[in-house]
Motif scaffolding. Structure first.
Motif, PDB file in Angstrom:
ATOM      1  N   GLN A   1      41.036  35.676  43.991  1.00 43.16           N
ATOM      2  CA  GLN A   1      39.989  37.218  43.669  1.00 43.16           C
ATOM      3  C   GLN A   1      39.923  38.191  43.999  1.00 43.16           C
ATOM      4  N   PHE A   2      40.950  39.168  44.256  1.00 42.29           N
ATOM      5  CA  PHE A   2      40.599  39.982  44.513  1.00 42.29           C
ATOM      6  C   PHE A   2      40.505  40.280  42.834  1.00 42.29           C
ATOM      7  N   GLU A   3      41.416  40.028  42.029  1.00 47.16           N
ATOM      8  CA  GLU A   3      41.456  40.385  40.702  1.00 47.16           C
ATOM      9  C   GLU A   3      40.720  40.653  39.998  1.00 47.16           C
ATOM     10  N   ARG A   4      39.631  39.360  40.472  1.00 47.20           N
ATOM     11  CA  ARG A   4      38.827  38.434  40.012  1.00 47.20           C
ATOM     12  C   ARG A   4      37.600  39.784  40.140  1.00 47.20           C
ATOM     13  N   ASP A   5      37.741  40.006  41.651  1.00 39.57           N
ATOM     14  CA  ASP A   5      36.332  41.325  41.618  1.00 39.57           C
ATOM     15  C   ASP A   5      36.377  42.551  41.143  1.00 39.57           C
ATOM     16  N   HIS A   6      37.609  42.821  40.853  1.00 37.86           N
ATOM     17  CA  HIS A   6      37.883  44.509  40.469  1.00 37.86           C
ATOM     18  C   HIS A   6      37.562  44.054  38.913  1.00 37.86           C
ATOM     19  N   ARG A   7      37.857  43.320  38.705  1.00 36.34           N
ATOM     20  CA  ARG A   7      37.647  42.740  36.908  1.00 36.34           C
ATOM     21  C   ARG A   7      35.635  42.651  36.923  1.00 36.34           C
ATOM     22  N   GLU A   8      35.290  42.502  37.617  1.00 35.23           N
ATOM     23  CA  GLU A   8      33.643  42.749  37.885  1.00 35.23           C
ATOM     24  C   GLU A   8      33.845  43.745  37.558  1.00 35.23           C
ATOM     25  N   LEU A   9      34.395  44.731  38.628  1.00 36.23           N
ATOM     26  CA  LEU A   9      33.365  45.748  38.682  1.00 36.23           C
ATOM     27  C   LEU A   9      33.909  46.787  37.427  1.00 36.23           C
ATOM     28  N   LEU A  10      34.993  46.618  37.222  1.00 37.96           N
ATOM     29  CA  LEU A  10      35.541  47.327  35.661  1.00 37.96           C
ATOM     30  C   LEU A  10      34.642  46.657  34.840  1.00 37.96           C
ATOM     31  N   ARG A  11      34.222  45.494  34.403  1.00 35.26           N
ATOM     32  CA  ARG A  11      33.045  45.414  33.706  1.00 35.26           C
ATOM     33  C   ARG A  11      31.574  46.602  33.616  1.00 35.26           C
ATOM     34  N   ASP A  12      31.040  46.480  35.274  1.00 30.88           N
ATOM     35  CA  ASP A  12      30.385  47.298  35.341  1.00 30.88           C
ATOM     36  C   ASP A  12      30.291  48.792  35.224  1.00 30.88           C
ATOM     37  N   SER A  13      31.958  49.171  35.695  1.00 28.47           N
ATOM     38  CA  SER A  13      31.738  50.803  35.464  1.00 28.47           C
ATOM     39  C   SER A  13      32.692  51.009  34.069  1.00 28.47           C
ATOM     40  N   ARG A  14      31.800  51.878  33.574  1.00 29.12           N
ATOM     41  CA  ARG A  14      32.419  52.933  32.522  1.00 29.12           C
ATOM     42  C   ARG A  14      33.274  53.947  32.413  1.00 29.12           C
ATOM     43  N   ILE A  15      33.447  54.066  33.720  1.00 25.84           N
ATOM     44  CA  ILE A  15      33.545  55.649  34.023  1.00 25.84           C
ATOM     45  C   ILE A  15      35.436  54.919  34.125  1.00 25.84           C
ATOM     46  N   HIS A  16      34.810  54.467  35.138  1.00 23.80           N
ATOM     47  CA  HIS A  16      37.251  53.240  35.323  1.00 23.80           C
ATOM     48  C   HIS A  16      37.601  53.093  34.644  1.00 23.80           C
ATOM     49  N   ARG A  17      36.718  52.032  33.172  1.00 24.73           N
ATOM     50  CA  ARG A  17      37.043  51.673  32.363  1.00 24.73           C
ATOM     51  C   ARG A  17      37.750  53.466  31.463  1.00 24.73           C
ATOM     52  N   GLU A  18      37.270  54.747  31.696  1.00 19.75           N
ATOM     53  CA  GLU A  18      38.289  55.532  30.786  1.00 19.75           C
ATOM     54  C   GLU A  18      38.995  56.368  31.467  1.00 19.75           C
ATOM     55  N   ARG A  19      38.892  55.892  32.955  1.00 13.90           N
ATOM     56  CA  ARG A  19      40.102  56.162  33.282  1.00 13.90           C
ATOM     57  C   ARG A  19      41.744  55.307  33.155  1.00 13.90           C
ATOM     58  N   LEU A  20      41.194  54.191  33.300  1.00 14.56           N
ATOM     59  CA  LEU A  20      42.126  53.263  32.566  1.00 14.56           C
ATOM     60  C   LEU A  20      42.998  53.536  31.758  1.00 14.56           C
ATOM     61  N   PHE A  21      41.846  53.748  30.691  1.00 15.77           N
ATOM     62  CA  PHE A  21      42.459  54.476  29.260  1.00 15.77           C
ATOM     63  C   PHE A  21      43.411  55.780  29.481  1.00 15.77           C
ATOM     64  N   ARG A  22      42.619  56.492  29.929  1.00 12.14           N
ATOM     65  CA  ARG A  22      43.570  58.007  30.850  1.00 12.14           C
ATOM     66  C   ARG A  22      44.856  57.775  30.456  1.00 12.14           C
ATOM     67  N   ARG A  23      44.931  57.026  31.704  1.00 16.21           N
ATOM     68  CA  ARG A  23      46.109  56.793  32.231  1.00 16.21           C
ATOM     69  C   ARG A  23      46.741  56.212  31.427  1.00 16.21           C
ATOM     70  N   SER A  24      46.334  55.376  31.066  1.00 12.10           N
ATOM     71  CA  SER A  24      47.501  54.260  30.342  1.00 12.10           C
ATOM     72  C   SER A  24      47.799  55.285  28.914  1.00 12.10           C
ATOM     73  N   MET A  25      46.994  56.140  28.561  1.00 11.61           N
ATOM     74  CA  MET A  25      47.498  56.624  26.843  1.00 11.61           C
ATOM     75  C   MET A  25      48.751  57.931  27.485  1.00 11.61           C
ATOM     76  N   PHE A  26      47.681  58.341  29.184  1.00  8.65           N
ATOM     77  CA  PHE A  26      48.997  59.450  29.443  1.00  8.65           C
ATOM     78  C   PHE A  26      50.732  59.036  29.857  1.00  8.65           C
ATOM     79  N   ALA A  27      50.792  57.279  30.146  1.00  9.32           N
ATOM     80  CA  ALA A  27      51.967  57.249  30.358  1.00  9.32           C
ATOM     81  C   ALA A  27      52.636  56.801  29.076  1.00  9.32           C
TER      82      ALA A  27
END
Length: 156
Positions: free
Chosen positions: A44-70
């Motif tokens: 349920q936490f993962e589902r809620d987190h994914r729903e937040l991800l869908r709504d948050s463009r900033i969060h998606r960009e942060r995740l993308f940048r973290r992945s690129m940095f890694a």
């Protein structure tokens, strides 16, 4: 008194074995139901987190940048490892540090293979971020299946 009659001793051991089996069975059932409940909470936490991800463009960009940095950090580590082993090999040394020449080649292949697998995992993660509905549907299916297992275990 128990030592004198082996039939009584065997009977006591048999009854205590049955009792211990029942007690450990109940304990295992409680632990398993707690594990399923914690799995439901995590899903349920993962589902809620994914729903937040869908709504948050900033969060998606942060995740993308973290992945690129890694990915870039891992590539730098693998490249430095490759350079150290290749420089040592071409300098004419029989051993590069603690590694022999054959071992260093196999380590290079292994390091690059691990790096490529890591890149594929990052790529799949980024691809899954954009497939919200599909991922949410799969999470819902897993939550329902786990709840059914929990309910079946409670009925027993």
């Amino acid at each position: 008194m128990l030592n004198s009659n082996p039939v009584i001793l065997v009977s006591v051991a048999f009854l205590s074995g049955i009792f211990l089996t029942l007690v450990f069975g109940k304990i295992a059932k409680v632990i398993k139901s707690r594990d399923r409940q914690s799995e439901i909470d995590f899903l349920q936490f993962e589902r809620d987190h994914r729903e937040l991800l869908r709504d948050s463009r900033i969060h998606r960009e942060r995740l993308f940048r973290r992945s690129m940095f890694a990915a870039l950090l891992c590539s730098a580590v693998v490249l430095i490892f490759t350079l150290v082993l290749l420089i040592g090999k071409f300098s004419g040394a029989e051993e590069v540090g603690i590694f022999s020449a054959k071992t260093s080649i196999s380590l290079l292949i292994l390091a690059w293979a691990v790096y490529l697998v890591y890149l594929l995992m990052l790529w799949r993660r980024y691809k899954n971020i954009n497939n919200y509905q599909k991922m949410l549907y799969q999470l819902e299916k897993r939550i329902i299946k786990t709840r059914q297992k929990l309910e079946q275990a409670e009925k027993r």
